[in-house]
Each structure stands twice: as C-alpha cells, then as structure tokens.
Design a protein around this motif. Sequence first.
Motif, PDB file in Angstrom:
ATOM      1  N   ILE A 126      16.894 -25.933 -12.291  1.00  0.00           N
ATOM      2  CA  ILE A 126      16.277 -25.522 -11.023  1.00  0.00           C
ATOM      3  C   ILE A 126      16.587 -26.561  -9.957  1.00  0.00           C
ATOM      4  O   ILE A 126      16.307 -27.743 -10.134  1.00  0.00           O
ATOM      5  N   PHE A 127      17.175 -26.113  -8.855  1.00  0.00           N
ATOM      6  CA  PHE A 127      17.344 -26.951  -7.669  1.00  0.00           C
ATOM      7  C   PHE A 127      16.260 -26.558  -6.672  1.00  0.00           C
ATOM      8  O   PHE A 127      16.237 -25.422  -6.175  1.00  0.00           O
ATOM      9  N   ASN A 128      15.355 -27.489  -6.399  1.00  0.00           N
ATOM     10  CA  ASN A 128      14.282 -27.283  -5.426  1.00  0.00           C
ATOM     11  C   ASN A 128      14.710 -27.966  -4.133  1.00  0.00           C
ATOM     12  O   ASN A 128      14.765 -29.187  -4.060  1.00  0.00           O
ATOM     13  N   THR A 129      15.000 -27.180  -3.102  1.00  0.00           N
ATOM     14  CA  THR A 129      15.827 -27.651  -2.003  1.00  0.00           C
ATOM     15  C   THR A 129      15.084 -27.900  -0.698  1.00  0.00           C
ATOM     16  O   THR A 129      13.955 -27.461  -0.496  1.00  0.00           O
ATOM     17  N   CYS A 130      15.805 -28.563   0.202  1.00  0.00           N
ATOM     18  CA  CYS A 130      15.312 -28.926   1.527  1.00  0.00           C
ATOM     19  C   CYS A 130      16.238 -28.323   2.583  1.00  0.00           C
ATOM     20  O   CYS A 130      17.446 -28.264   2.384  1.00  0.00           O
ATOM     21  N   ALA A 131      15.661 -27.898   3.715  1.00  0.00           N
ATOM     22  CA  ALA A 131      16.466 -27.298   4.775  1.00  0.00           C
ATOM     23  C   ALA A 131      16.370 -28.059   6.089  1.00  0.00           C
ATOM     24  O   ALA A 131      16.811 -27.577   7.127  1.00  0.00           O
ATOM     25  N   ILE A 132      15.821 -29.277   6.047  1.00  0.00           N
ATOM     26  CA  ILE A 132      15.556 -29.999   7.293  1.00  0.00           C
ATOM     27  C   ILE A 132      16.846 -30.414   7.997  1.00  0.00           C
ATOM     28  O   ILE A 132      16.968 -30.329   9.208  1.00  0.00           O
ATOM     29  N   ARG A 133      17.838 -30.881   7.236  1.00  0.00           N
ATOM     30  CA  ARG A 133      19.082 -31.370   7.850  1.00  0.00           C
ATOM     31  C   ARG A 133      20.296 -30.761   7.166  1.00  0.00           C
ATOM     32  O   ARG A 133      20.263 -30.445   5.973  1.00  0.00           O
ATOM     33  N   PRO A 151      27.076 -20.918 -21.565  1.00  0.00           N
ATOM     34  CA  PRO A 151      27.024 -19.636 -20.846  1.00  0.00           C
ATOM     35  C   PRO A 151      25.634 -19.039 -20.689  1.00  0.00           C
ATOM     36  O   PRO A 151      25.393 -18.272 -19.749  1.00  0.00           O
ATOM     37  N   GLU A 152      24.725 -19.364 -21.595  1.00  0.00           N
ATOM     38  CA  GLU A 152      23.382 -18.793 -21.499  1.00  0.00           C
ATOM     39  C   GLU A 152      22.474 -19.571 -20.553  1.00  0.00           C
ATOM     40  O   GLU A 152      21.301 -19.215 -20.366  1.00  0.00           O
ATOM     41  N   GLN A 153      22.984 -20.632 -19.967  1.00  0.00           N
ATOM     42  CA  GLN A 153      22.190 -21.417 -19.021  1.00  0.00           C
ATOM     43  C   GLN A 153      21.768 -20.547 -17.834  1.00  0.00           C
ATOM     44  O   GLN A 153      22.564 -19.775 -17.298  1.00  0.00           O
ATOM     45  N   LYS A 154      20.508 -20.682 -17.415  1.00  0.00           N
ATOM     46  CA  LYS A 154      19.989 -19.953 -16.267  1.00  0.00           C
ATOM     47  C   LYS A 154      19.811 -20.927 -15.103  1.00  0.00           C
ATOM     48  O   LYS A 154      19.214 -21.993 -15.268  1.00  0.00           O
ATOM     49  N   ILE A 155      20.340 -20.548 -13.945  1.00  0.00           N
ATOM     50  CA  ILE A 155      20.334 -21.422 -12.778  1.00  0.00           C
ATOM     51  C   ILE A 155      19.474 -20.802 -11.684  1.00  0.00           C
ATOM     52  O   ILE A 155      19.668 -19.641 -11.300  1.00  0.00           O
ATOM     53  N   PHE A 156      18.507 -21.611 -11.194  1.00  0.00           N
ATOM     54  CA  PHE A 156      17.578 -21.171 -10.154  1.00  0.00           C
ATOM     55  C   PHE A 156      17.778 -22.019  -8.901  1.00  0.00           C
ATOM     56  O   PHE A 156      17.913 -23.249  -8.991  1.00  0.00           O
ATOM     57  N   LEU A 157      17.741 -21.386  -7.745  1.00  0.00           N
ATOM     58  CA  LEU A 157      17.713 -22.083  -6.464  1.00  0.00           C
ATOM     59  C   LEU A 157      16.422 -21.693  -5.759  1.00  0.00           C
ATOM     60  O   LEU A 157      16.152 -20.499  -5.563  1.00  0.00           O
ATOM     61  N   CYS A 158      15.604 -22.676  -5.422  1.00  0.00           N
ATOM     62  CA  CYS A 158      14.340 -22.376  -4.751  1.00  0.00           C
ATOM     63  C   CYS A 158      14.092 -23.407  -3.662  1.00  0.00           C
ATOM     64  O   CYS A 158      14.934 -24.255  -3.378  1.00  0.00           O
ATOM     65  N   GLY A 159      12.927 -23.332  -3.035  1.00  0.00           N
ATOM     66  CA  GLY A 159      12.600 -24.280  -1.976  1.00  0.00           C
ATOM     67  C   GLY A 159      12.978 -23.758  -0.605  1.00  0.00           C
ATOM     68  O   GLY A 159      13.275 -22.577  -0.409  1.00  0.00           O
ATOM     69  N   CYS A 160      12.983 -24.668   0.376  1.00  0.00           N
ATOM     70  CA  CYS A 160      13.128 -24.268   1.775  1.00  0.00           C
ATOM     71  C   CYS A 160      14.489 -23.659   2.087  1.00  0.00           C
ATOM     72  O   CYS A 160      14.585 -22.722   2.882  1.00  0.00           O
ATOM     73  N   MET A 161      15.559 -24.171   1.481  1.00  0.00           N
ATOM     74  CA  MET A 161      16.869 -23.561   1.715  1.00  0.00           C
ATOM     75  C   MET A 161      16.875 -22.092   1.331  1.00  0.00           C
ATOM     76  O   MET A 161      17.450 -21.250   2.024  1.00  0.00           O
ATOM     77  N   ALA A 162      16.235 -21.785   0.219  1.00  0.00           N
ATOM     78  CA  ALA A 162      16.226 -20.418  -0.288  1.00  0.00           C
ATOM     79  C   ALA A 162      15.417 -19.482   0.597  1.00  0.00           C
ATOM     80  O   ALA A 162      15.455 -18.261   0.410  1.00  0.00           O
ATOM     81  N   GLY A 163      14.685 -20.030   1.564  1.00  0.00           N
ATOM     82  CA  GLY A 163      13.927 -19.210   2.493  1.00  0.00           C
ATOM     83  C   GLY A 163      14.738 -18.766   3.695  1.00  0.00           C
ATOM     84  O   GLY A 163      14.206 -18.104   4.591  1.00  0.00           O
ATOM     85  N   VAL A 207      24.533 -18.175 -10.106  1.00  0.00           N
ATOM     86  CA  VAL A 207      23.120 -18.466  -9.818  1.00  0.00           C
ATOM     87  C   VAL A 207      22.316 -17.215 -10.150  1.00  0.00           C
ATOM     88  O   VAL A 207      22.558 -16.141  -9.602  1.00  0.00           O
ATOM     89  N   ASP A 208      21.359 -17.359 -11.045  1.00  0.00           N
ATOM     90  CA  ASP A 208      20.607 -16.212 -11.550  1.00  0.00           C
ATOM     91  C   ASP A 208      19.429 -15.825 -10.670  1.00  0.00           C
ATOM     92  O   ASP A 208      19.117 -14.637 -10.545  1.00  0.00           O
ATOM     93  N   VAL A 209      18.761 -16.832 -10.085  1.00  0.00           N
ATOM     94  CA  VAL A 209      17.532 -16.555  -9.333  1.00  0.00           C
ATOM     95  C   VAL A 209      17.516 -17.399  -8.070  1.00  0.00           C
ATOM     96  O   VAL A 209      17.848 -18.589  -8.099  1.00  0.00           O
ATOM     97  N   CYS A 210      17.116 -16.783  -6.971  1.00  0.00           N
ATOM     98  CA  CYS A 210      16.943 -17.482  -5.703  1.00  0.00           C
ATOM     99  C   CYS A 210      15.600 -17.037  -5.135  1.00  0.00           C
ATOM    100  O   CYS A 210      15.379 -15.842  -4.932  1.00  0.00           O
ATOM    101  N   PHE A 211      14.670 -17.985  -4.930  1.00  0.00           N
ATOM    102  CA  PHE A 211      13.364 -17.598  -4.397  1.00  0.00           C
ATOM    103  C   PHE A 211      12.838 -18.633  -3.420  1.00  0.00           C
ATOM    104  O   PHE A 211      13.114 -19.827  -3.542  1.00  0.00           O
TER     105      PHE A 211
END
Length: 475
Positions: free
Chosen positions: A75-82, A104-116, A131-135
């Motif tokens: 899971i990458f929990n992201t920032c969108a400030i800069r 191959p079975e690894q699940k990749i999530f992108l979340c946080g402010c960038m994902a908004g 990337v499997d999930v973006c929220f």
Amino acid sequence: METRTAVITAEQMHAQDGYCQKVREYWTAQNAVPTAYVETYGCQQNEADSEILRGLLERCGYTICGGPEGADVVIFNTCAIREHAEQRVFGNLGALSHTKRRHPEQKIFLCGCMAGQTHVAERVKKSYPYVDVCFNPHHLWQLPEYLHRVLTKKGRIFATEEVPGVIAEGLPQKRQGRVKAWVSIMYGCNNFCSYCIVPYVRGRERSRRPEAVIEECRGLIAAGYKDITLLGQNVNSYGKDLGLGVDFADLLAQIAQIPGEFTLRFMTSHPKDASFKLFDTMAKYPNIAHQFHLPVQSGSDRILKAMNRCYDRAQYLSLIEYGRKVMPDIVFTSDIIVGFPGETEEDFAATLELCEAVRYDALFTFIYSPRRGTPAASLPDPTPRAEKNARFDRLLEVQNRISEQRHRDYIGKTVRVLADGADGDMLTGRTDGGRLVRFPGDPALIGQFVPVTITGHTTWSLTGDYAPSKEVRHG
C-alpha cells in the motif's frame, strides 16, 4: 464539492469486521501467513492514516513487513501537496511492476490524497495496470472489503468518487513505537488557500466528538505513551461543526487534565483561527508543550491576500507577540512558500524582514508547486525558476543563521528531554519545544523524561550530557 459529513455506523463497522474474518479464512485455506507493506508519503496526518491501515491489515491476518519485495499486499499512502511528492510516488509505483512480476499474486493499493484527484486515477487506470485498488482518504475504513474483493474476484477497484467526508470511530491502529502517538481530532479543511489541494482531496472540516478524542488520549496515557500530538489540517477550527460549545482550547485543557506524565502537542494551526485563549491555555497547563507551528507562508500582505490566507502581517505578528508575552520560552516554527505566482523582490524582502522580526527556531521552506485544480495554478507566473531558487537560498541563509543563534542560546542550560530513540552510540530526544537533542546515555532511558545539560549545537540540533542532579527548564 460534497459538504456533508457521514458518520460510519456500528453496523457498517461490523460489516468490515466480517470482511476481516473472511480474509483471514482465505489465507488459512491457503495454509499461509500473508505479509503486507505500507509506505507513507507526506504529513503527520498521512502517518496517522497509515497506522490505521496497518491496524486493519493485522486484523485481517497480515504480518507487517519492511519492504515491498515478496509482500502479499503493498500500500502506498500518498501526498498531493507538491509535485515532487507525486512524481516520487509515480516513480516508486513504476518500480512495483518488477516486484509484481516476481510475485504475481501481489496486490498493490494506491490510497491517500493523490488518489483523491481525478487525473491521478485516470493515469493509474491507463499506465499502471498492475495497480489493483485506488481509493481516496474517505474510503480508508473500507480496506478489509477491498482486500476481500481483490483476493476473491477479478477486476480492479477505483473508489475515487466524491463522497461525504467521513468520521469512523473504533478503527484499529498499529502505532510506530511506544513513546509517541498521533491522535487525529478532525479531518478536512474549509480554508481553500489558493495554492492548496487539501480541501479538494480530504473534504470539508469535520471534528471528532470531544469524548472520543479524550478517551483515546486517556488510553494512550494509561498505556505509557509520553508524547501525544493532536492532528488536523487546521486544529484551531476544531469543534466549529459540532455545535457543542467546545473549541480547540477547551479540548486541549480537558486532555491536559488527564492524570499521567505526558507532553501534549498539536499541529497544524492556521493563523486566522489562532486565539489568545489558545495561548493562555498553553501557558496554564505545564504538560502542554510551549511549541507552536504557525505557518505564515509569506511576509507580504499582497501575497497573503493572493493566497487567500485571511490574515495580514500585523495580525500574524500580534499572535507572535502575545504568545511570547504569556510564554517567554515558547518555540515558534513556520512554513514559507517562495516564488508564489507574481511574487516580486519587494514581496520576498518582506518575507525576509518578517523572519528577522520573528526569529523562528526553525522553518519548513518550499518553492511554490502548482497543483492542478487550485486557483493559483492558473495565475500568471513570470518569475524565472532560477530567480525562485536564488530567493530560496537567500531565505535558507537567513533562517540557518537565526536557528544557529537560537540554538547557541541553549548552551549551559539544563532542559527536559523525552528520550525517544538512539542514533549510534547516542540517545536522541526532543525538548518540550521540539528541539532535537543528542546525548550519551543508557538505552534504558528511552521513554523517560530526563534532564540534559546542553554543551553543543548545530543549526539543526543540540548535543548535551545527561544530568540527573540538575534542575531543568522547559523549552
């Protein structure tokens, strides 16, 4: 923009617990103990969110690991400030294509402010098919549901639509360490500074009820945490949406009266909502740190107006003056943006003059980064990048000189330090004012408040000797 607040019900939380059980059963059937890795970008609020993500992962049966290689969930929990933060995430997201190829079975999530942000979600859909999930941040509490879906069904999940901002109580947290703790007291922002993307990705301000915050703090203090930081995009606005007659100063006072040995901090504050009452409350209770991070962003009234900051230089300086009147040892830090669109040499000179007048202990400095969807992104910006870089260097030169002078004033004084870690042969800790201190000592001191006599300094930190027989000063 969605302005409502959604309080997540007990039934909804119970449903997520059910998904946790289903995920555990899935891995039990595989005869495997799954691993998960969470990488955090950005502010302390993101760090607090990542503690919840790790807590939910553990509730689902995952063991938290130290890197993406071989992890069953990343899971990458992201920032969108800069912009730099976003490009760093995309670069690291690209590197995950290799880890997923090897696992191959690894699940990749992108979340946080960038994902908004809509353009980010579209880019992920098109260019990062692995990337499997973006929220976005409003869906964090639904992580167990998303885990179950990607484990048992085909297809990707994009939960990035605009929805009411949420308050979800009772989420598990896996905290980092046993000395310091973050406590979110509110979410979102109503300020709409012209350069800032936060209100668009985290929603409007919504406060947790005071009894929920106090109960969480009471539990942390009982568990032995010594340093508690209250978090919000603008903590000074706390309670305005609740209609309970409890403002941020009132909340601070109630927490400060909980029995136990601890230091209470907070961030971040907006100057337009900082009150003399808040300073008086800080001065009244000895366990509230005499530390105030008060972002000014610019010393020019013209630029402050263009930034939609809703205060002027004189109002800001009046807060500094009053804070030092009631707490002579208070430590002030701030944020400054260099090169806002249209900033002239005269505007920048006003910023340097303000820094000389306030004499901050430290600054967090940034060159303006345009954010798509904000009003400032469409403003004319004729100043060459080279000139912005030169101004940035001049600001650092001024602040480094001031920081070095302020740290020099600590020499010979004995201060109270919370030992919170080690750096090689030295222990590390923070003064009540948040200054970093390195000193020799027994690792058994970690987690304790100890007196340290300051013997040396750099621009960014202090060094000293453990002095158990000395009387301490706060600062």
